[in-house]
Design a protein around this motif. Structure first.
Motif, PDB file in Angstrom:
ATOM      1  N   ARG A 240      -6.899   3.231   4.384  1.00 25.77           N
ATOM      2  CA  ARG A 240      -8.145   2.570   4.718  1.00 25.77           C
ATOM      3  C   ARG A 240      -8.689   1.527   4.113  1.00 25.77           C
ATOM      4  NH1 ARG A 240     -11.330   5.205   8.260  1.00 25.77           N
ATOM      5  NH2 ARG A 240     -13.147   5.238   6.724  1.00 25.77           N
ATOM      6  N   ALA A 241      -8.424   1.689   2.715  1.00 26.17           N
ATOM      7  CA  ALA A 241      -9.193   0.876   1.721  1.00 26.17           C
ATOM      8  C   ALA A 241      -8.446  -0.479   1.900  1.00 26.17           C
ATOM      9  CB  ALA A 241      -9.020   1.397   0.321  1.00 26.17           C
ATOM     10  N   GLY A 242      -7.092  -0.552   1.969  1.00 24.35           N
ATOM     11  CA  GLY A 242      -6.168  -1.702   1.997  1.00 24.35           C
ATOM     12  C   GLY A 242      -6.338  -2.392   3.418  1.00 24.35           C
ATOM     13  N   VAL A 243      -6.519  -1.562   4.349  1.00 21.49           N
ATOM     14  CA  VAL A 243      -6.263  -2.064   5.639  1.00 21.49           C
ATOM     15  C   VAL A 243      -7.669  -2.817   6.015  1.00 21.49           C
ATOM     16  CG1 VAL A 243      -6.082  -1.801   8.267  1.00 21.49           C
ATOM     17  CG2 VAL A 243      -4.244  -0.734   6.559  1.00 21.49           C
ATOM     18  N   GLN A 244      -8.817  -2.072   5.500  1.00 19.21           N
ATOM     19  CA  GLN A 244      -9.906  -2.670   5.697  1.00 19.21           C
ATOM     20  C   GLN A 244     -10.402  -4.033   5.309  1.00 19.21           C
ATOM     21  OE1 GLN A 244     -12.566  -1.594   7.524  1.00 19.21           O
ATOM     22  NE2 GLN A 244     -13.834  -3.188   6.950  1.00 19.21           N
TER      23      GLN A 244
ATOM     24  N   ILE B 288       3.230  -1.029   4.043  1.00 16.27           N
ATOM     25  CA  ILE B 288       2.657   0.148   3.851  1.00 16.27           C
ATOM     26  C   ILE B 288       3.960   1.077   3.583  1.00 16.27           C
ATOM     27  CG2 ILE B 288       1.416   2.271   4.422  1.00 16.27           C
ATOM     28  CD1 ILE B 288      -0.488   0.524   6.150  1.00 16.27           C
ATOM     29  N   MET B 289       3.895   1.697   2.462  1.00 14.74           N
ATOM     30  CA  MET B 289       5.281   2.432   2.028  1.00 14.74           C
ATOM     31  C   MET B 289       5.063   3.823   2.666  1.00 14.74           C
ATOM     32  SD  MET B 289       6.447  -0.010   0.485  1.00 14.74           S
ATOM     33  CE  MET B 289       8.193   0.934  -0.049  1.00 14.74           C
TER      34      MET B 289
ATOM     35  N   ILE C 294       0.923  -1.061  -0.051  1.00 12.58           N
ATOM     36  CA  ILE C 294      -0.026  -0.020   0.001  1.00 12.58           C
ATOM     37  C   ILE C 294       0.793   1.206   0.024  1.00 12.58           C
ATOM     38  CG2 ILE C 294      -1.559   1.331   1.401  1.00 12.58           C
ATOM     39  CD1 ILE C 294      -2.588  -1.498   2.484  1.00 12.58           C
ATOM     40  N   ASP C 295       0.606   2.061  -0.632  1.00 10.01           N
ATOM     41  CA  ASP C 295       1.048   3.594  -0.641  1.00 10.01           C
ATOM     42  C   ASP C 295       0.840   4.448   0.571  1.00 10.01           C
ATOM     43  OD1 ASP C 295       2.207   6.013  -1.034  1.00 10.01           O
ATOM     44  OD2 ASP C 295       1.750   6.435  -3.046  1.00 10.01           O
TER      45      ASP C 295
END
Lengths: 331, 361
Positions: free
Chosen positions: B235-239, B256-257, B226-227
């Motif tokens: 939020r979209a990726g962690v969700q 997460i970069m 994730i950037d």
């Protein structure tokens, strides 16, 4: 009626009763479930309690011990088995940093009610890597408790106390003692219906008046044998004090015995350098110097890694003959 | 504030359901939390240089979006544990600046009563389990928190943060195996700022070309890169990972970069030697999550530049007030040295009263 059961069975009874008492108690370790325990301490418990309560862990001590510590912070009461306590060194950061210091570093907001148990002894011809006795090392760390039962009665009573304790308890057994039998009362003959031995109370295993042998774990058995010889062959009345736990420590019982006999020897299977006996003898020197009629001696394992060769390894550990010989130098 | 209802955003991931449902006020709160973290740390740095704060101070400046974005997704049974760069996570879970700043100053009013310091913030009442000083040491604990949730039958998860320098620790790999083997609802979030202290990723880690998180493949674990500049993307990726934990009780590894503007810690004298000034400046200019989010919100008409200035000013004042609180707070008393070691002793139980627990003196 008190039953004659083994140290192994006594531990198992204690574990079984605690599994029944509190659903947050679970057992995790290598081969503890389907294999029935490498030393059969947990035999039958998986069959009785199932996958949720008795869990086989991969060979991954830092991982599963650390996982147990994390789970304990959220209220689980894991009883972790180390197949050998020597493997604690693989999980050292978890056991020393995380379990011991999280409470302090959080200003008392957390606690880790975890038990890490397993055999911590030499003398079984398995070489140095599997023969470590780290009771002094872990007792060095405030925040930890170190318990070392020497007989079946204490094994059962102390494992139950350890599981109920809200601090990390490192419970060190002995493979040599697993088959030892002893009298353990059944619950129906006990007031309160169960056997509990408090952590932090020593036991006077044998009363005497001329010399105190202080010991923990299997060294208590060796000391009792030496006491018999000293009495029968040399007319020396020996008291044997079993510490039962290294930390917390029952200082009163130790000092009372030393003040009575005026002579003390610490016997342990631990190594000499900064061993448990070093701590105890220093305390005796500070607190009971005027009561002593002789220097406090220490009898320990030889200050060398465990020797594989069976006849030689035997000589590395304290023997009754060695205790007798050293006792005669101060009595 | 400029508007209570956001305009339709064209920013990537803005249309993810978890982001589309955000109210203007919630978006502003996310900005405010990031700004508060930054101002808290800038203020702590000032007082560190003035000699008020001892030891290490690992600043999170530049990485604020990671903690704020991910923690904003959590509910009642979700837990957080992190490493030593922990100020951001602490404020994100709702710890106050006062107790956090006082802890840095070593004061009795600190969140750990002055016993933990910068690296060891805890707030179990906010499901925040530290604050851990040994690189990677917290990763088995994160698996354990998830184990406890599963054991108790609770629908929750544990976010366990670590740096890219922690991924080579054995304990982490052991934790990954357990998490995958036992389907533990833990989400490992690698905050990849490119450097394990002064050693670049290229000089410290062997990993597939897809990234560090791709190592999860070896454990048959889901992963995503994730950037970290965008709260929307985080939020979209962690969700997705939270849903996987909640619905399937499965772990995830996220990478997460991100980038830390400062050195590894304040004591890092080589922060501008192992990284070029140009590189640092580039990230500050182009990859600052606060600047990015501020512009998103201005673009959406949620705030104006003036609103942002007000938020910044307010956070600065709060941070200064927390320093004043810390300065006027007393140091712990010497008598507290033996508190908070054994639960049984602290609670004066029979077990705590049995035997000698302390051997000093």
């Amino acid at each position: 009626m008190p039953r004659e059961i083994t140290y192994r069975e006594a531990l198992r009874e204690g574990l079984d009763e605690e599994l029944a008492r509190d659903e947050n108690v679970c057992i995790i370790g290598e081969e503890v479930a389907q294999y029935n325990g490498a030393y059969k301490v947990t035999e039958g418990l998986w069959k009785k309690w199932g996958d949720k309560r008795v869990i086989d862990a991969p060979i991954s001590e830092a991982g599963f011990i650390g996982m147990g510590i994390g789970a304990s912070m959220l209220g689980i009461r894991p009883v972790m088995e180390l197949m050998f306590y020597s493997f604690a060194y693989v999980a050292f950061d978890q056991m020393m940093n995380n379990a011991a210091t999280c409470r302090y570093m959080s200003g008392g907001l957390t606690n880790c009610p975890i038990v890490v148990r397993g055999p911590a002894n030499g003398g079984t011809n398995v070489g140095a890597t599997h023969s470590h006795t780290p009771e002094n090392i872990f007792a060095n760390m405030p925040g930890l408790k170190v318990v070392t039962p020497s007989n079946p009665y204490d094994a059962k009573g102390l494992i139950k106390s350890a599981i109920r304790d809200n601090d990390p308890v490192y419970f060190m057994e002995s493979t040599v003692l697993y088959g030892m039998t002893g009298l353990v009362p059944s619950n129906d003959e006990l007031e309160g219906g169960e056997l509990i031995v408090p952590i932090g109370k020593a036991r006077v295993s044998r009363e005497g008046s001329d010399l105190t042998l202080l010991a923990h774990g299997r060294a208590v058995v060796t000391s009792l044998a030496a006491a018999e010889i000293l009495g029968a062959q040399h007319g020396i009345s020996v008291e044997v004090v079993d510490l039962r736990s290294i930390r917390p420590l029952d200082e009163e019982t130790i000092m009372a015995s030393v003040r009575k006999t005026h002579r003390a020897i610490y016997v342990e299977e631990n190594k000499p350098f900064c061993g448990v006996g070093a701590q105890i003898s220093s305390m005796i020197m500070e607190q009971a110097f005027d009561d002593l009629d002789a220097p406090v001696l220490r009898i320990t394992s030889a200050d060398a890694p465990a020797f594989y060769s069976p006849p030689i390894e035997k000589l590395q550990l304290p023997t009754a003959d060695e205790i007798v010989a050293r006792a005669l130098t101060i009595c | 504030m400029a508007s209570k209802t956001a305009k339709t955003s064209t920013v990537p991931f803005a249309d993810a359901p978890i982001n589309a449902s955000l109210t203007a006020e919630q978006k502003i709160d996310l900005l405010r939390t990031m700004v508060r973290i930054r101002r808290f740390e800038q203020t702590s740095l000032k007082y560190y240089h003035d000699g008020h704060i001892g030891g290490f101070l690992h600043l999170y400046i530049g990485q604020e979006s990671v903690a704020v974005g991910s923690i904003s997704l959590l509910g009642e049974n979700d837990h957080v544990i992190t490493a030593y760069r922990d100020h951001g996570h602490a404020l994100a879970v709702g710890m106050g600046m006062d107790e956090c700043m006082a802890e840095l100053f070593g004061k009795k009013t600190g969140c750990s009563k002055g016993k933990g310091g910068s690296m060891h913030y805890f707030a179990p009442d906010k499901n925040y389990w530290g604050g851990h000083g040994i690189v990677g040491g917290q990763t088995p604990l994160g698996a354990g928190l998830a184990f406890a949730l599963k054991y108790k039958g609770l629908k929750g998860c544990c976010l366990c943060y670590l740096g890219d320098g922690a991924i080579n620790q054995g304990a982490f790999h052991e934790a990954l195996n357990l998490a995958a083997l036992w389907d533990l609802p833990v989400i490992y979030i690698i905050e990849n700022n490119g450097y394990s202290m002064g050693t670049s990723q290229a000089r410290s880690s062997a990993f597939p070309k897809e990234g560090l998180a791709a190592r999860a493949e070896g454990y048959n674990m889901a992963w995503k890169k994730i950037d970290g500049v965008s709260l929307y993307e985080i939020r979209a990726g962690v969700q997705e990972a939270v849903a996987r934990a909640h619905e399937e009780s499965k772990p995830t590894m996220l990478e997460i970069m991100t980038y830390r503007h400062k050195g590894h810690s304040v004591a890092d004298a080589n922060a501008e030697k192992y990284r070029t000034k140009e590189e640092i400046q580039k990230y500050m200019n182009e990859h600052d999550p606060i600047e990015f989010w501020k512009n998103v919100l201005i673009g959406e008409g949620v705030i104006t530049e003036e609103d942002y200035k007000a938020i910044n000013k307010e956070a600065g004042a709060e941070a200064e007030a927390s320093a004043a609180f810390a300065i006027k707070s007393p140091y712990p008393d010497e008598s507290e040295i033996f508190d908070d070691i054994y639960w049984e002793v602290d609670n004066n139980t029979e077990a705590g009263r049995t035997g000698r627990h302390f051997f000093h003196g």
